[in-house]
Design a protein around this motif. Structure first.
Motif, short mmCIF file in Angstrom:
data_model
loop_
_atom_site.label_atom_id
_atom_site.label_comp_id
_atom_site.label_asym_id
_atom_site.label_seq_id
_atom_site.Cartn_x
_atom_site.Cartn_y
_atom_site.Cartn_z
N VAL A 8 0.88 -1.16 0.00
CA VAL A 8 0.00 0.00 0.00
C VAL A 8 0.92 1.22 0.00
CG1 VAL A 8 -1.69 1.33 1.31
CG2 VAL A 8 -1.92 -1.16 1.13
N LEU A 9 0.81 2.03 -1.01
CA LEU A 9 1.69 3.17 -1.23
C LEU A 9 0.94 4.44 -0.85
CD1 LEU A 9 4.29 4.40 -2.57
CD2 LEU A 9 3.06 4.27 -4.74
N VAL A 10 1.56 5.27 -0.02
CA VAL A 10 0.87 6.50 0.42
C VAL A 10 1.78 7.70 0.21
CG1 VAL A 10 1.56 6.05 2.82
CG2 VAL A 10 -0.29 7.65 2.35
N ALA A 98 3.61 -1.25 -9.49
CA ALA A 98 3.90 -2.45 -8.70
C ALA A 98 3.17 -2.45 -7.37
CB ALA A 98 5.42 -2.57 -8.47
N ALA A 99 2.28 -1.48 -7.14
CA ALA A 99 1.60 -1.34 -5.85
C ALA A 99 0.31 -2.14 -5.81
CB ALA A 99 1.31 0.13 -5.56
N PHE A 100 -0.11 -2.48 -4.60
CA PHE A 100 -1.41 -3.09 -4.37
C PHE A 100 -2.50 -2.02 -4.39
CE2 PHE A 100 -4.70 -4.25 -1.21
CZ PHE A 100 -5.19 -5.41 -1.80
N LEU A 101 -2.17 -0.85 -3.83
CA LEU A 101 -3.12 0.24 -3.67
C LEU A 101 -2.31 1.52 -3.44
CD1 LEU A 101 -6.23 1.00 -3.10
CD2 LEU A 101 -5.62 0.77 -0.69
N VAL A 102 -2.80 2.64 -3.98
CA VAL A 102 -2.19 3.94 -3.71
C VAL A 102 -3.19 4.76 -2.91
CG1 VAL A 102 -1.31 6.08 -4.71
CG2 VAL A 102 -0.79 3.90 -5.81
N ALA A 103 -2.72 5.38 -1.83
CA ALA A 103 -3.58 6.21 -0.98
C ALA A 103 -3.14 7.66 -1.07
CB ALA A 103 -3.51 5.74 0.47
N VAL A 104 -4.12 8.55 -1.20
CA VAL A 104 -3.83 9.98 -1.35
C VAL A 104 -4.97 10.77 -0.72
CG1 VAL A 104 -4.97 10.16 -3.60
CG2 VAL A 104 -3.11 11.75 -3.03
N GLY A 130 -1.54 2.76 -12.00
CA GLY A 130 -1.58 1.37 -12.46
C GLY A 130 -2.20 0.44 -11.44
N SER A 131 -2.71 0.99 -10.34
CA SER A 131 -3.36 0.20 -9.29
C SER A 131 -4.61 0.95 -8.83
CB SER A 131 -2.41 0.01 -8.10
OG SER A 131 -2.20 1.25 -7.45
N PRO A 132 -5.46 0.32 -8.04
CA PRO A 132 -6.58 1.05 -7.45
C PRO A 132 -6.07 2.21 -6.58
CG PRO A 132 -6.97 -1.30 -7.31
CD PRO A 132 -5.55 -1.14 -7.79
N VAL A 133 -6.89 3.24 -6.44
CA VAL A 133 -6.50 4.44 -5.70
C VAL A 133 -7.53 4.72 -4.61
CG1 VAL A 133 -6.13 6.94 -5.87
CG2 VAL A 133 -5.31 5.43 -7.69
N LEU A 134 -7.04 4.85 -3.38
CA LEU A 134 -7.87 5.23 -2.24
C LEU A 134 -7.74 6.73 -2.03
CD1 LEU A 134 -9.50 4.77 0.40
CD2 LEU A 134 -7.32 4.23 1.51
N VAL A 135 -8.85 7.44 -2.09
CA VAL A 135 -8.87 8.88 -1.85
C VAL A 135 -9.53 9.12 -0.49
CG1 VAL A 135 -9.66 11.13 -2.66
CG2 VAL A 135 -8.97 9.37 -4.31
N ALA A 136 -8.74 9.65 0.45
CA ALA A 136 -9.22 9.86 1.82
C ALA A 136 -9.88 11.22 1.95
CB ALA A 136 -8.06 9.73 2.80
N ARG A 137 -10.71 11.36 2.97
CA ARG A 137 -11.37 12.63 3.30
C ARG A 137 -10.84 13.15 4.62
NH1 ARG A 137 -13.00 13.20 -1.81
NH2 ARG A 137 -14.63 11.72 -2.42
N SER A 138 -11.07 14.42 4.87
CA SER A 138 -10.56 15.03 6.11
C SER A 138 -11.38 14.60 7.32
CB SER A 138 -10.56 16.55 5.99
OG SER A 138 -11.87 17.03 5.68
N ASP A 139 -12.68 14.33 7.13
CA ASP A 139 -13.52 13.91 8.24
C ASP A 139 -13.65 12.40 8.28
OD1 ASP A 139 -14.06 16.56 8.97
OD2 ASP A 139 -15.71 16.70 7.52
#
Length: 273
Positions: A8-10, A98-104, A130-139
């Motif tokens: 998991v790449l952040v 090469a990541a499982f998931l990218v978080a931003v 090239g992988s799924p992307v997790l987009v986080a929120r502030s709340d």
């Protein structure tokens, strides 16, 4: 240190991203993946400082603090860090192959509906990674179900597989929504058939299926208000890299929950494991 495969790449740009690190660490621990922290170092800004060593030391300190936050979440989680030159989006896109998931983080886009740009890092990563992307929120999100939008396409079925896996690892209920537009069939058996194959892999997950008439983006954003996580394919059909569909954009811009955009080129979490 280069990112380990299937991590998991952040992206850690500043201390404002430390809550994102916490969420990414939870995701990594849930999926039994290592966590890799990446900071893009701005050499132009560093050269304007009295000493290049100062900004570099600050970057190293940020990575160290982010690693400490991750280990607070899960002490046994393997955590690595990397400082790279250049812009954060190109660096994350390269590592995403090469990541499982990218978080931003979302850079506050849900609170500024009129100022969202297609150049926003979250939008660029969701379109180009090239992988799924997790987009986080502030709340923090509510402890509701995991939501996934399904339209029957191959890409949305991959998103459904991801959603089942996420719900299973969170021990959460799964809400599967198909939006029928004016000229679509609202046969409830159609959605049940799509869900059946994934359900076999996760019999422990309680899934609730609904076919709702309306605009897909509007319906899914409304459903996301009570979700702890929302998932959607990048596009209904297998997408060209660099493109997002209208529904995935609606969720990215307006859903209050964290959003995972599952690219059609990505395998489901359990595939090949």
């Amino acid at each position: 240190m280069a990112a380990p495969t299937d991590a998991v790449l952040v992206g850690v740009g500043s201390e404002r991203n430390l809550p994102l690190v916490r969420l990414a660490a939870q995701e990594a621990a849930a999926h039994a993946r290592p966590l890799h922290l990446l900071h893009a170092f701005n050499w132009a800004g560093a050269l304007e400082a009295p000493s290049v060593a100062g900004p570099r030391a600050e970057a190293e300190d940020l990575i160290a603090r982010a690693a400490a936050v991750a280990n607070e979440v899960e002490p046994a989680l393997p955590v690595s860090g990397e400082i790279v030159e250049g812009g954060p989006v190109p660096a994350l896109v390269r590592r995403s192959e090469a990541a499982f998931l990218v978080a931003v983080g979302d850079s506050g886009m849900t609170t500024c509906a009129t100022c969202v740009s297609t150049d926003a890092p979250a939008v660029q990563l969701a379109a180009r990674a090239g992988s799924p992307v997790l987009v986080a929120r502030s709340d923090p999100p509510p402890q509701g179900p995991v939501l996934v939008g399904v339209d029957g396409s191959a890409s949305s079925q991959r998103a459904l597989a991801w959603a089942y896996d996420c719900a299973a690892r969170r021990e959460a209920r799964l809400l599967v929504v198909r939006v029928a537009e004016a000229d679509d069939s609202d046969d409830p058996g159609l959605l049940a058939g799509i869900v059946a194959r994934c359900a076999e892999r996760h019999p422990e997950v309680s899934a609730e299926c609904h076919t709702i008439r309306g605009d897909p983006g509007t319906v899914l954003v409304e459903q996301s208000r009570s979700a702890q996580l929302s998932l959607v394919a990048a596009r209904g059909d297998d997408p060209w890299r660099g493109m997002l569909g209208a529904v995935s954009q609606s969720l990215l811009y307006h859903a209050p929950s964290p959003v995972i955009v599952v690219r059609g080129i990505a395998a489901a979490p359990g595939d090949g494991a």
